[in-house]
Design an enzyme around this catalytic site. Structure first.
Site, mmCIF file in Angstrom:
data_model
loop_
_atom_site.group_PDB
_atom_site.id
_atom_site.type_symbol
_atom_site.label_atom_id
_atom_site.label_comp_id
_atom_site.label_asym_id
_atom_site.label_seq_id
_atom_site.Cartn_x
_atom_site.Cartn_y
_atom_site.Cartn_z
ATOM 1 N N GLU A 126 1.274 -13.269 12.103
ATOM 2 C CA GLU A 126 1.611 -11.975 12.971
ATOM 3 C C GLU A 126 1.403 -10.925 11.984
ATOM 4 O O GLU A 126 1.704 -11.019 10.844
ATOM 5 C CB GLU A 126 3.123 -12.323 13.122
ATOM 6 C CG GLU A 126 3.239 -13.258 14.226
ATOM 7 C CD GLU A 126 2.727 -12.817 15.596
ATOM 8 O OE1 GLU A 126 2.519 -11.856 15.936
ATOM 9 O OE2 GLU A 126 2.532 -13.974 16.281
ATOM 10 N N ASN A 175 -10.718 -3.267 -6.104
ATOM 11 C CA ASN A 175 -9.911 -2.172 -6.792
ATOM 12 C C ASN A 175 -10.232 -1.808 -8.338
ATOM 13 O O ASN A 175 -9.997 -0.849 -8.740
ATOM 14 C CB ASN A 175 -8.444 -2.420 -7.180
ATOM 15 C CG ASN A 175 -7.565 -2.612 -5.969
ATOM 16 O OD1 ASN A 175 -6.438 -3.341 -5.654
ATOM 17 N ND2 ASN A 175 -7.743 -1.675 -4.859
ATOM 18 N N HIS A 202 2.376 3.217 -9.208
ATOM 19 C CA HIS A 202 2.269 1.873 -9.275
ATOM 20 C C HIS A 202 3.419 1.087 -10.129
ATOM 21 O O HIS A 202 4.060 0.072 -9.815
ATOM 22 C CB HIS A 202 0.905 1.553 -10.164
ATOM 23 C CG HIS A 202 -0.297 1.899 -9.168
ATOM 24 N ND1 HIS A 202 -0.441 1.420 -7.957
ATOM 25 C CD2 HIS A 202 -1.313 2.457 -9.824
ATOM 26 C CE1 HIS A 202 -1.438 1.954 -7.506
ATOM 27 N NE2 HIS A 202 -2.197 2.586 -8.663
ATOM 28 N N ASP A 247 0.852 -1.224 0.070
ATOM 29 C CA ASP A 247 -0.045 -0.109 -0.013
ATOM 30 C C ASP A 247 0.776 1.399 0.011
ATOM 31 O O ASP A 247 1.871 1.207 0.569
ATOM 32 C CB ASP A 247 -1.037 0.004 1.029
ATOM 33 C CG ASP A 247 -1.928 0.874 1.055
ATOM 34 O OD1 ASP A 247 -2.506 1.552 -0.245
ATOM 35 O OD2 ASP A 247 -2.613 1.214 2.024
ATOM 36 N N THR A 281 -10.279 -7.473 -5.379
ATOM 37 C CA THR A 281 -11.676 -7.650 -5.994
ATOM 38 C C THR A 281 -12.315 -6.015 -6.005
ATOM 39 O O THR A 281 -13.326 -5.929 -6.699
ATOM 40 C CB THR A 281 -12.461 -8.646 -5.635
ATOM 41 O OG1 THR A 281 -12.370 -8.766 -4.185
ATOM 42 C CG2 THR A 281 -12.088 -9.985 -5.735
HETATM 43 C C1 FPP Z 1 -1.882 0.109 -3.249
HETATM 44 O O1 FPP Z 1 -1.455 1.441 -3.118
HETATM 45 C C2 FPP Z 1 -1.535 -0.683 -4.435
HETATM 46 C C3 FPP Z 1 -2.343 -1.348 -5.290
HETATM 47 C C4 FPP Z 1 -3.774 -1.170 -5.408
HETATM 48 C C5 FPP Z 1 -1.573 -1.774 -6.416
HETATM 49 C C6 FPP Z 1 -0.360 -2.605 -6.277
HETATM 50 C C7 FPP Z 1 0.530 -2.760 -7.357
HETATM 51 C C8 FPP Z 1 1.594 -2.558 -7.457
HETATM 52 C C9 FPP Z 1 2.733 -2.542 -6.578
HETATM 53 C C10 FPP Z 1 2.429 -2.594 -8.819
HETATM 54 C C11 FPP Z 1 2.133 -3.936 -9.730
HETATM 55 C C12 FPP Z 1 2.572 -5.008 -9.268
HETATM 56 C C13 FPP Z 1 2.847 -6.164 -9.685
HETATM 57 C C14 FPP Z 1 3.036 -7.471 -9.104
HETATM 58 C C15 FPP Z 1 2.658 -6.032 -11.430
HETATM 59 P P1 FPP Z 1 -2.413 2.705 -3.487
HETATM 60 O O2 FPP Z 1 -2.536 2.873 -4.936
HETATM 61 O O3 FPP Z 1 -3.884 2.149 -2.594
HETATM 62 O O4 FPP Z 1 -1.812 3.749 -2.717
HETATM 63 P P2 FPP Z 1 -2.363 5.153 -1.819
HETATM 64 O O5 FPP Z 1 -3.047 4.343 -0.549
HETATM 65 O O6 FPP Z 1 -1.335 5.731 -1.518
HETATM 66 O O7 FPP Z 1 -3.495 5.618 -2.733
#
Ligand code: FPP
Length: 238
Positions: free
Chosen positions: A205, A74, A43, A26, A72
């Site tokens: 944990e 997102n 990302h 996150d 699911t």
């Molecule tokens: C959460 O951060 C992250 C995601 C919903 C996407 C995770 C994706 C990646 C780490 C990159 C792609 C990974 C692969 C394996 C190809 P957020 O967008 O919710 O951040 P925020 O809380 O700061 O808004």
């Protein structure tokens, strides 16, 4: 470097005791915003951190790594952002995931595959098939939800006429034969589980850090693992 796998006894569990680590990655959006950049940029940086962290977990002898890449829920994000994550995921089929498979990781995609197009599905299946004999495992949770995982498993058991026992349900989950996660790490400062590995996390944990995912470094993995080593796990006993 923190703990190295015991080189004399490679089959022996690592000193730190973490066999399975899972990450809620996150903070990509906030990382980008702090820099005046679009969320998609976060990302992309997050995907680099994913590579760094997965590689390091292997270096320190962790056998199973699970990452929460897309939930699911997102799909509710703006269309552009969903598109950018899908694009990254597709690129990674022939890049990072493929490299990891060649370096000895078994790649498994966990989650509901019904929303992916045929080409992507074909790539996912191929990668899983090509890496199926590797010992260390990388589970990529993509279109994953813990509730959906449990519901799906219940439907599998019902369709196969199996009893609803804990043992049967555990094996019917997307994580199948994986041991339960020992440690779940969430970056980005929020302290919740967000529908991740709900059944599997019963005795995990939990470790929360304010570090935003794209900033995640080897030393941050060390800190989480060191904290795990200090915890007293009782699994309901005394
Ligand atoms: C959460 O951060 C992250 C995601 C919903 C996407 C995770 C994706 C990646 C780490 C990159 C792609 C990974 C692969 C394996 C190809 P957020 O967008 O919710 O951040 P925020 O809380 O700061 O808004």
């Amino acid at each position: 470097m923190f703990f190295r796998q015991n080189e004399k006894f490679p089959d022996q569990k690592s000193e730190h005791g973490v066999r399975h680590i899972a990450f809620i990655m996150d903070g990509n959006g906030r990382w980008a915003k702090k820099r005046g950049m679009p969320r998609e940029f976060g990302h992309r940086e997050g995907a680099k951190a994913f590579q760094r962290v997965v590689e390091y977990c292997g270096d320190i002898g962790i056998e199973y790594v699970t990452v929460y890449a897309f939930s699911t829920e997102n799909w509710k994000r703006p269309e552009n952002e969903v598109k950018a994550i899908m694009q990254l995921f597709t690129e990674y089929m022939s890049e990072a995931f493929r490299v990891f498979a060649e370096k000895g990781l078994r790649i498994r995609f966990i989650g509901d595959r019904s929303r992916f197009d045929a080409d992507l599905l074909c790539e996912m299946n191929r990668l899983e098939q090509d890496s199926k004999d590797n010992k260390k495992v990388l589970n990529v949770a993509f279109n994953y939800g813990g509730r959906e995982d449990i519901l799906h498993a219940v439907k599998v058991l019902a369709s196969e006429g199996k009893d609803f026992t804990e043992e049967n349900l555990t094996v019917a989950l997307y994580t199948e034969q994986c041991p339960e996660p020992d440690l779940i790490v969430r970056t980005g400062g929020e302290m919740r589980i967000s529908n991740f590995l709900l059944w599997q996390s019963a005795y995990a944990e939990l470790y929360f850090t304010d570090t935003l995912w794209p900033d995640m470094q080897e030393k941050d993995v060390d800190a989480a693992v060191a904290e795990f080593a200090r915890r007293n796990r009782r699994f309901g006993g005394v």
